[in-house]
Write a protein that holds these residues in place. Structure first.
Motif, short mmCIF file in Angstrom:
data_model
loop_
_atom_site.label_atom_id
_atom_site.label_comp_id
_atom_site.label_asym_id
_atom_site.label_seq_id
_atom_site.Cartn_x
_atom_site.Cartn_y
_atom_site.Cartn_z
N ILE A 202 37.67 46.49 44.21
CA ILE A 202 38.40 45.16 44.06
C ILE A 202 39.17 45.31 45.28
O ILE A 202 39.76 45.22 45.89
CB ILE A 202 38.44 44.34 42.71
N ASP B 119 35.48 49.65 40.80
CA ASP B 119 34.77 48.20 41.04
C ASP B 119 34.58 48.15 43.11
O ASP B 119 33.90 47.63 43.41
CB ASP B 119 35.14 46.95 40.55
N LYS C 124 39.41 50.39 37.43
CA LYS C 124 38.71 49.64 36.65
C LYS C 124 38.67 49.36 38.43
O LYS C 124 37.39 48.87 38.55
CB LYS C 124 38.20 48.92 35.54
N GLN C 125 39.29 48.21 38.68
CA GLN C 125 39.41 47.44 39.73
C GLN C 125 39.37 48.49 40.92
O GLN C 125 38.67 48.25 41.65
CB GLN C 125 40.82 46.76 40.34
N LYS D 116 40.22 44.05 48.40
CA LYS D 116 41.97 43.19 48.81
C LYS D 116 42.69 43.94 50.15
O LYS D 116 43.55 42.68 50.91
CB LYS D 116 42.69 43.21 47.38
N LYS E 209 49.73 41.45 36.57
CA LYS E 209 49.39 41.19 35.58
C LYS E 209 47.97 40.80 35.70
O LYS E 209 46.47 40.83 34.74
CB LYS E 209 50.30 39.21 34.66
N ASP E 210 47.65 40.22 36.75
CA ASP E 210 46.07 39.68 36.99
C ASP E 210 45.15 40.80 36.93
O ASP E 210 43.87 41.33 36.74
CB ASP E 210 46.12 39.36 38.18
N ILE E 211 45.72 42.19 37.27
CA ILE E 211 45.00 43.53 37.47
C ILE E 211 44.79 43.86 36.21
O ILE E 211 43.61 44.43 35.97
CB ILE E 211 46.08 44.52 38.29
N GLU E 212 45.02 44.00 35.09
CA GLU E 212 45.73 44.08 33.71
C GLU E 212 44.81 43.17 33.16
O GLU E 212 44.41 43.88 32.14
CB GLU E 212 47.35 44.31 33.39
N ALA E 213 44.90 42.02 33.40
CA ALA E 213 43.89 41.43 32.89
C ALA E 213 42.44 42.01 33.04
O ALA E 213 41.32 41.35 32.06
CB ALA E 213 44.44 39.97 32.96
N ASN E 214 41.98 42.38 33.96
CA ASN E 214 40.55 42.07 34.39
C ASN E 214 40.17 43.29 34.80
O ASN E 214 39.48 43.82 35.31
CB ASN E 214 40.84 41.28 35.60
N GLY E 215 40.93 44.08 33.59
CA GLY E 215 40.62 45.96 32.85
C GLY E 215 41.50 47.03 33.71
O GLY E 215 41.34 48.21 33.70
#
Length: 454
Positions: free
Chosen positions: A378, A376, A372-373, A382, A362-368
């Motif tokens: 990210i 970028d 995108k990650q 991680k 959910k965090d991945i989807e909420a941040n693009g």
């Protein structure tokens, strides 16, 4: 029939804890017996019905798992004969890796009983015409064919997309989707994340976010999606990982009206495999294949014990295949479906891994979203953080690989046995993103030992 449990008084989890605490002679229960996993899951010394959250709504079919043989296609005739020989010796599915679009697929599949044997095509390119040929064969011969195309995995691993004449790789996949009806053509290379050092929560979340990109970009997905997964030696956690992945995929897929279960093609990881004392690799891959079966793998492609340093060879392949044959036909791992039902420990791990992975998803989807990650950097950062933590534990002797950083045989000599380069290869080139790097824990130590050999 008498219920024998009626002869015993029920004992609560509280009573068990009190008894254990008494036996510890003053030692702290939490500090002594509870340990924390890299996924931040606290593992208790026992699990009880009192704390059971309920069984997962899963239906895994251990009785139907297939033994898969990997074959890299260089010479058509030799690859075809090798496939037939592997089938005669117990393989139930074949995964062909193909590098060239002009490969004569009909010749490659000649005399293979396609109505009985599942075929996977691992392509290092993307081509509508090639996939259409496979679809025609599947239709004509009633064959089960999975074409494991994964452009996002290609970007993550190589740093660049597949070269294609269409606008982009997603346009190509949509054209393939419209032109084919009898084969599965989308896959997720989840093994990349494991082999690069991601922990299990990251693996599940990244795989799901990876798949979600395809759901958002491919108009019609009417065949099962293949998940190529790697498993390590954390036996019960790996069982739970596969179960949690299937559980969450079914939840997410329903949001897209995709009602087909995912197809898990599982292999042992390379991350914990070693160059020295290489026979221990057989023990590692055996328990990893056991986790795969119990976790619900649809097919398992075992890793030969000498895969790090030997080219493909008949002996290594035979041993790897026989490990699965023994598990299936002599250890009876295929006799019971849903074999982990009733295990409070595995169900607890499944729930915790699923909850943590869903939060990260959910965090991945909420941040693009995943792409995108990935672009970028990210995702790579991680995974690298997780890999570095595991590497530190190995270097400090807290993460143990027997025969390598624990009880090594100093007389082992490997320099003259290397047919393949067993370490990370540096290939400078221009890429769109910095790719994820698969790296084994023992590489640095092994390189030092090789330099010291006489």
């Amino acid at each position: 029939m008498k219920n024998l449990f009626q002869d015993f008084n029920p004992i609560s989890s509280k009573q068990w804890k009190q008894k254990i605490q008494f036996e510890l002679n003053g030692a702290d229960y939490n500090e002594t017996l509870i340990w924390n996993s890299p996924e931040d899951i606290q593992v208790k010394p026992f699990y009880h019905k009192d704390e059971f959250q309920g069984a997962s709504d899963l239906n895994t079919k251990a009785s139907e798992f297939k033994i898969c043989q990997n074959i890299f296609v260089h010479d058509l005739k030799k690859s075809n004969l090798r496939a037939i020989d592997s089938i005669n010796r117990g393989a139930e599915s074949i995964r062909f890796t193909i590098e060239y679009e002009n490969t004569d697929v009909a010749k490659l599949l000649e005399n293979i009983p396609l109505e009985k044997v599942t075929i996977y095509f691992n392509l290092t390119f993307i081509s509508i015409d090639f996939v259409k040929k496979l679809d025609a064969i599947a239709k004509q011969q009633n064959a089960t064919i999975f074409c494991t195309l994964d452009p996002i995995g290609q970007l993550a691993k190589d740093g660049n997309w597949f070269t294609t004449k269409e606008k982009n790789n997603f346009e190509t996949l949509n054209l393939i989707s419209a032109a084919t009806t009898h084969i599965s053509f989308i896959s997720i290379d989840g093994g990349l994340y494991q082999n690069a050092g991601a922990n299990m929560v990251q693996q599940i979340a990244y795989i799901l976010a990876h798949a979600n990109e395809y759901f958002n970009r491919i108009t019609k997905i009417n065949q099962p999606i293949v998940f190529e997964i790697s498993v390590g030696t954390n036996y019960f956690f790996e069982i739970a990982k596969l179960r949690a992945l299937r559980l969450l995929f079914n939840v997410i897929a329903k949001e897209y009206n995709h009602n087909l279960d995912c197809h898990l093609l599982v292999s042992p990881t390379k991350r914990n495999k070693t160059l020295y004392d290489y026979n221990v690799n057989m023990l590692r891959t055996t328990t990893e294949c056991m986790s795969a079966i119990l976790g619900g793998a649809d097919a398992i492609a075992n890793l030969p014990y000498d895969a790090l340093y030997h080219k493909d060879n008949e002996f290594g392949d035979r041993i790897a295949r026989n490990q699965l044959l023994i598990l299936k036909h002599e250890s009876y791992f295929d006799k019971v479906n849903n074999p982990t039902d009733g295990s409070y420990y595995i169900e607890n791990l499944t729930h915790q891994l699923a909850e943590k992975a869903l939060t990260l998803f959910k965090d991945i989807e909420a941040n693009g979203g995943f792409l995108k990650q990935l672009n970028d950097g990210i995702i790579k950062r991680k995974i690298q953080e997780s890999a570095d933590k595991e590497q530190e534990l190995f270097d400090a002797g807290k993460e143990i690989l027997l025969g390598t950083n624990k009880y090594p045989n100093k007389k082992d000599r490997m320099k003259d046995n290397l047919e393949l380069f067993p370490f990370v290869k540096i290939k400078p080139r221009k890429t769109l993103i910095t790719p994820l790097i698969e790296k084994r824990l023992a590489e640095k130590l092994e390189q030092e030992r090789l330099k010291e050999e006489n």
